[in-house]
Write a protein that holds these residues in place. Structure first.
Motif, PDB file in Angstrom:
ATOM      1  N   TYR B  97       0.600  -1.019  -0.057  1.00 53.79           N
ATOM      2  CA  TYR B  97      -0.188  -0.165  -0.081  1.00 53.79           C
ATOM      3  C   TYR B  97       0.806   1.239  -0.167  1.00 53.79           C
ATOM      4  O   TYR B  97       0.916   2.065  -0.775  1.00 53.79           O
ATOM      5  CB  TYR B  97      -1.075   0.114   1.223  1.00 53.79           C
ATOM      6  CG  TYR B  97      -1.804   1.013   1.155  1.00 53.79           C
ATOM      7  CD1 TYR B  97      -1.513   2.492   1.610  1.00 53.79           C
ATOM      8  CD2 TYR B  97      -3.234   1.030   0.868  1.00 53.79           C
ATOM      9  CE1 TYR B  97      -2.575   3.541   1.681  1.00 53.79           C
ATOM     10  CE2 TYR B  97      -4.083   2.032   0.808  1.00 53.79           C
ATOM     11  CZ  TYR B  97      -3.553   3.178   1.173  1.00 53.79           C
ATOM     12  OH  TYR B  97      -4.778   4.329   1.168  1.00 53.79           O
ATOM     13  N   TYR B  99       3.946   1.505  -1.054  1.00 57.57           N
ATOM     14  CA  TYR B  99       4.702   1.814  -2.281  1.00 57.57           C
ATOM     15  C   TYR B  99       3.699   2.348  -3.393  1.00 57.57           C
ATOM     16  O   TYR B  99       3.958   3.004  -4.143  1.00 57.57           O
ATOM     17  CB  TYR B  99       4.925   0.234  -2.822  1.00 57.57           C
ATOM     18  CG  TYR B  99       5.514  -0.087  -4.395  1.00 57.57           C
ATOM     19  CD1 TYR B  99       4.748  -0.573  -5.243  1.00 57.57           C
ATOM     20  CD2 TYR B  99       6.848   0.988  -4.356  1.00 57.57           C
ATOM     21  CE1 TYR B  99       5.376  -0.702  -6.304  1.00 57.57           C
ATOM     22  CE2 TYR B  99       7.072   0.840  -5.918  1.00 57.57           C
ATOM     23  CZ  TYR B  99       6.531  -0.116  -6.732  1.00 57.57           C
ATOM     24  OH  TYR B  99       6.897  -0.067  -7.946  1.00 57.57           O
ATOM     25  N   GLN B 100       2.548   1.974  -3.342  1.00 56.53           N
ATOM     26  CA  GLN B 100       1.518   2.409  -4.316  1.00 56.53           C
ATOM     27  C   GLN B 100       1.189   3.571  -3.912  1.00 56.53           C
ATOM     28  O   GLN B 100       1.029   4.493  -5.038  1.00 56.53           O
ATOM     29  CB  GLN B 100       0.240   1.405  -4.276  1.00 56.53           C
ATOM     30  CG  GLN B 100      -0.541   1.524  -5.756  1.00 56.53           C
ATOM     31  CD  GLN B 100      -1.665   0.368  -5.430  1.00 56.53           C
ATOM     32  OE1 GLN B 100      -2.083  -0.087  -4.622  1.00 56.53           O
ATOM     33  NE2 GLN B 100      -2.208  -0.098  -6.836  1.00 56.53           N
ATOM     34  N   TYR B 101       0.897   4.075  -2.842  1.00 57.01           N
ATOM     35  CA  TYR B 101       0.090   5.362  -2.459  1.00 57.01           C
ATOM     36  C   TYR B 101       1.194   6.340  -1.898  1.00 57.01           C
ATOM     37  O   TYR B 101       0.807   7.589  -1.558  1.00 57.01           O
ATOM     38  CB  TYR B 101      -1.075   5.410  -1.531  1.00 57.01           C
ATOM     39  CG  TYR B 101      -2.202   4.534  -2.044  1.00 57.01           C
ATOM     40  CD1 TYR B 101      -2.587   3.386  -1.900  1.00 57.01           C
ATOM     41  CD2 TYR B 101      -2.850   5.317  -3.180  1.00 57.01           C
ATOM     42  CE1 TYR B 101      -3.473   2.470  -2.680  1.00 57.01           C
ATOM     43  CE2 TYR B 101      -4.041   4.340  -3.743  1.00 57.01           C
ATOM     44  CZ  TYR B 101      -4.183   3.046  -3.539  1.00 57.01           C
ATOM     45  OH  TYR B 101      -5.165   2.309  -4.051  1.00 57.01           O
ATOM     46  N   GLN B 102       2.344   5.804  -1.430  1.00 57.06           N
ATOM     47  CA  GLN B 102       3.264   6.816  -0.553  1.00 57.06           C
ATOM     48  C   GLN B 102       2.844   7.210   0.611  1.00 57.06           C
ATOM     49  O   GLN B 102       2.977   8.204   1.056  1.00 57.06           O
ATOM     50  CB  GLN B 102       3.978   7.849  -1.591  1.00 57.06           C
ATOM     51  CG  GLN B 102       4.669   7.316  -2.549  1.00 57.06           C
ATOM     52  CD  GLN B 102       5.932   6.473  -2.120  1.00 57.06           C
ATOM     53  OE1 GLN B 102       6.852   7.000  -1.558  1.00 57.06           O
ATOM     54  NE2 GLN B 102       6.284   5.245  -2.718  1.00 57.06           N
ATOM     55  N   GLU B 103       1.891   6.356   1.153  1.00 61.16           N
ATOM     56  CA  GLU B 103       1.010   6.911   2.481  1.00 61.16           C
ATOM     57  C   GLU B 103       0.809   5.482   3.237  1.00 61.16           C
ATOM     58  O   GLU B 103       0.778   4.537   2.580  1.00 61.16           O
ATOM     59  CB  GLU B 103      -0.312   7.763   1.946  1.00 61.16           C
ATOM     60  CG  GLU B 103      -0.198   8.971   1.690  1.00 61.16           C
ATOM     61  CD  GLU B 103      -1.397   9.673   1.533  1.00 61.16           C
ATOM     62  OE1 GLU B 103      -1.638  11.017   1.322  1.00 61.16           O
ATOM     63  OE2 GLU B 103      -2.446   8.984   1.726  1.00 61.16           O
ATOM     64  N   PRO B 106      -4.491   2.818   5.877  1.00 61.75           N
ATOM     65  CA  PRO B 106      -5.436   3.305   6.957  1.00 61.75           C
ATOM     66  C   PRO B 106      -5.564   1.958   7.803  1.00 61.75           C
ATOM     67  O   PRO B 106      -5.737   0.722   7.214  1.00 61.75           O
ATOM     68  CB  PRO B 106      -6.702   3.529   6.563  1.00 61.75           C
ATOM     69  CG  PRO B 106      -6.053   3.997   5.070  1.00 61.75           C
ATOM     70  CD  PRO B 106      -4.969   3.365   4.739  1.00 61.75           C
ATOM     71  N   GLN B 109      -8.089  -0.967   7.020  1.00 60.79           N
ATOM     72  CA  GLN B 109      -8.032  -1.726   5.606  1.00 60.79           C
ATOM     73  C   GLN B 109      -6.904  -2.615   5.813  1.00 60.79           C
ATOM     74  O   GLN B 109      -7.138  -3.803   5.098  1.00 60.79           O
ATOM     75  CB  GLN B 109      -7.428  -0.552   4.537  1.00 60.79           C
ATOM     76  CG  GLN B 109      -8.342   0.295   3.861  1.00 60.79           C
ATOM     77  CD  GLN B 109      -7.800   1.086   2.922  1.00 60.79           C
ATOM     78  OE1 GLN B 109      -7.151   0.590   2.115  1.00 60.79           O
ATOM     79  NE2 GLN B 109      -8.424   2.345   2.868  1.00 60.79           N
ATOM     80  N   GLU B 141      -4.234   8.899  10.452  1.00 58.36           N
ATOM     81  CA  GLU B 141      -4.635  10.462  10.344  1.00 58.36           C
ATOM     82  C   GLU B 141      -6.130  10.562  10.739  1.00 58.36           C
ATOM     83  O   GLU B 141      -6.503  11.390  11.459  1.00 58.36           O
ATOM     84  CB  GLU B 141      -4.104  11.036   9.450  1.00 58.36           C
ATOM     85  CG  GLU B 141      -3.046  11.941   9.707  1.00 58.36           C
ATOM     86  CD  GLU B 141      -2.453  12.871   8.680  1.00 58.36           C
ATOM     87  OE1 GLU B 141      -1.274  13.182   8.866  1.00 58.36           O
ATOM     88  OE2 GLU B 141      -3.256  12.739   7.624  1.00 58.36           O
ATOM     89  N   LYS B 142      -6.813   9.767   9.831  1.00 57.23           N
ATOM     90  CA  LYS B 142      -8.278  10.032   9.920  1.00 57.23           C
ATOM     91  C   LYS B 142      -8.839   9.673  11.099  1.00 57.23           C
ATOM     92  O   LYS B 142      -9.818  10.334  11.791  1.00 57.23           O
ATOM     93  CB  LYS B 142      -9.022   9.107   8.680  1.00 57.23           C
ATOM     94  CG  LYS B 142     -10.165   9.660   8.639  1.00 57.23           C
ATOM     95  CD  LYS B 142     -10.690   9.091   7.189  1.00 57.23           C
ATOM     96  CE  LYS B 142     -12.356   9.821   6.961  1.00 57.23           C
ATOM     97  NZ  LYS B 142     -13.193   8.940   6.090  1.00 57.23           N
TER      98      LYS B 142
END
Lengths: 201, 262
Positions: B97, B99-103, B106, B109, B141-142
């Motif tokens: 995850y 790697y794909q989104y650089q974040e 959550p 998930q 964060e959320k």
């Protein structure tokens, strides 16, 4: 041939692109919308063959929509969206590359700020304060280099966009009479102006 | 009666049950207890360390707590070998995850991914389910700090405080009465407020004392883990040292000793 450029301002991003759809010596249409909305607060200006443009943008937009549905309405940040795009471009690169060059702009509520990302068909990714794709770069980058500063207002940014469009109209060999300009800020993605109405068949 | 329908994971019994899944859940009820408590400023996970032999070399970091990614960790109850496979899955998913989104992924998930993987072993392939229950602790964060529990069926839910493993019912009933109502944190209207990490640690030790019923509370028999944020808002994973753990145990002892006085 496509002209795409964008500028970040305080609280958002402006994206602009020409509206010509042409190949060789023939112009198919002059009201093509090359700035596609991706999510509620992001859009990308795309340059490249029409097929790849449409295929890629729709694929990304629908995947982003799926993410929101699958994850209880969680939105991806602009950075995450840009990195997702980059990843898709990178994976496709050594199979069947998408020949698209993009400028992805978005607004994030978390920082109350816009951000702009430059992606090219080789899956490069760079966050930039302003940028352009295509031949336009030769004309626009120097204007933006000179006139951009931190904390621009939306009006300031639009002024710079106007300067760029004027320069292209004067100095660029290819005739590009119409431009689509979109603004992304806390209220989402909206059309600021266009030369040709995409809705005209 | 259940005999005929309990050997295949992929068959429902006439009563609509999946016996293999239920037996897997049973296997966990014999495993070392794990308590998870959501605090205002972090998460506490405490586990019973079962020392089966004095000859065993002590685990290098932990045999109960595993780091999944910078912002998430889990506690295991059940078959450790099964758990290792799932922990690998979780780590891979978190890494991919990012790697794909650089974040960071959550937390929910990540939990859902592991659970979907567990679920597939209750529906396809004729393989037995994983005999593992997890407590997932994570921060994003959320939603801030979150605590999740999952079992072999692939079900998961978010908790303010929960217990898995041996004697979990006793632990849960203690939490029900004590979570959010310790005198120091009680709000004026008597509504439930979550404890801070220090309070949660003490509560966790109390719960372990109850579930480990019979054996004296000792720092070597417990593993205490905390997840908090540091000043630069980075997630900190911390397994308490023997000394730190002993301090908490002593505090709890002092509390219970003076509880009868007032």
């Amino acid at each position: 041939m496509d002209t795409v450029f964008g500028i970040q301002f305080k609280g958002g991003v402006v994206l602009a692109a020409d509206q010509s759809n042409a190949r060789s010596i023939l112009v198919y249409q002059n009201n093509l919308d090359k700035v596609t909305k991706l999510s509620s607060h992001s859009a990308m200006g795309v340059s490249g063959p029409n097929a790849d443009m449409v295929n890629f943008t729709e694929y990304i937009a629908k995947n982003l929509a799926l993410y929101e549905l699958a994850n209880d309405g969680t939105k991806l940040s602009t950075k995450a969206q840009a990195n997702f795009c980059r990843n898709e471009l990178a994976v496709a690169l050594r199979k069947g590359p998408y020949q698209v060059n993009l400028l992805l702009g978005g607004y994030d509520e978390k920082d109350d700020a816009g951000s702009l990302y430059f992606l090219d068909y080789l899956a490069a990714l760079q966050k930039v304060p302003y940028g352009s794709q295509g031949y336009a770069s030769n004309f626009c980058l120097s204007i933006m280099d000179k006139e951009y500063r931190e904390g621009l207002t939306e009006a300031d940014a639009l002024l710079i966009i106007e300067h760029c469009i004027k320069e292209i109209a004067t100095r660029f060999l290819i005739n590009q009479p119409n431009f689509m300009i979109k603004i992304i800020d806390k209220d989402g993605v909206r059309v600021h102006s266009f030369g040709g109405d995409p809705a005209d068949t | 009666m259940a005999r005929r329908y309990d050997s295949s994971t992929t068959t429902f019994s006439p009563e609509g049950r999946l016996h293999q899944v239920e037996y897997a859940i049973e296997a966990i009820n014999n495993a070392g207890t794990c308590v998870g408590i959501l605090a205002r400023d972090g998460i506490v996970m405490a586990s019973e360390r079962r020392i089966t032999s004095g000859l065993l070399a002590p685990a290098k970091t932990s045999e109960k707590t595993y780091k999944l990614c910078p912002h998430a960790a889990c506690n295991v109850a059940g078959l450790t070998a099964d758990a290792n496979i799932l922990i690998d899955q979780a780590r891979l998913r978190a890494g991919r995850y990012h790697y794909q989104y650089q974040e960071p992924i959550p937390v929910e998930q990540l939990v859902e991914h592991v659970c979907n993987y567990k679920q597939s072993y209750t529906q396809y392939g004729g393989l037995r389910p994983f005999g593992v229950a997890f407590l997932f602790a994570g921060y994003d964060e959320k939603h801030g700090f979150q605590l999740y529990q999952s079992d072999p069926s692939g079900n998961y839910s978010g908790w303010k405080a929960t217990v898995i493993g041996a004697n979990n019912q006793a632990g849960k009933s203690l939490l029900k009465s004590e979570y959010g109502s310790s005198s120091a944190e009680m709000a004026d209207e008597g509504e439930e407020t979550s404890p801070d990490v220090a309070g949660a640690l003490r509560l966790a030790v109390k719960v372990l004392n109850k579930t480990m019923d019979g054996t004296a509370a000792a720092a070597e028999k417990m593993e205490l883990f905390t997840m908090t944020l540091d000043e630069s808002s980075e997630v900190v994973h911390h397994i308490l040292t023997q000394k730190e753990a002993q301090e908490v145990i002593d505090q709890v002892e002092a509390e219970t000793a003076s509880a009868g006085d007032s």
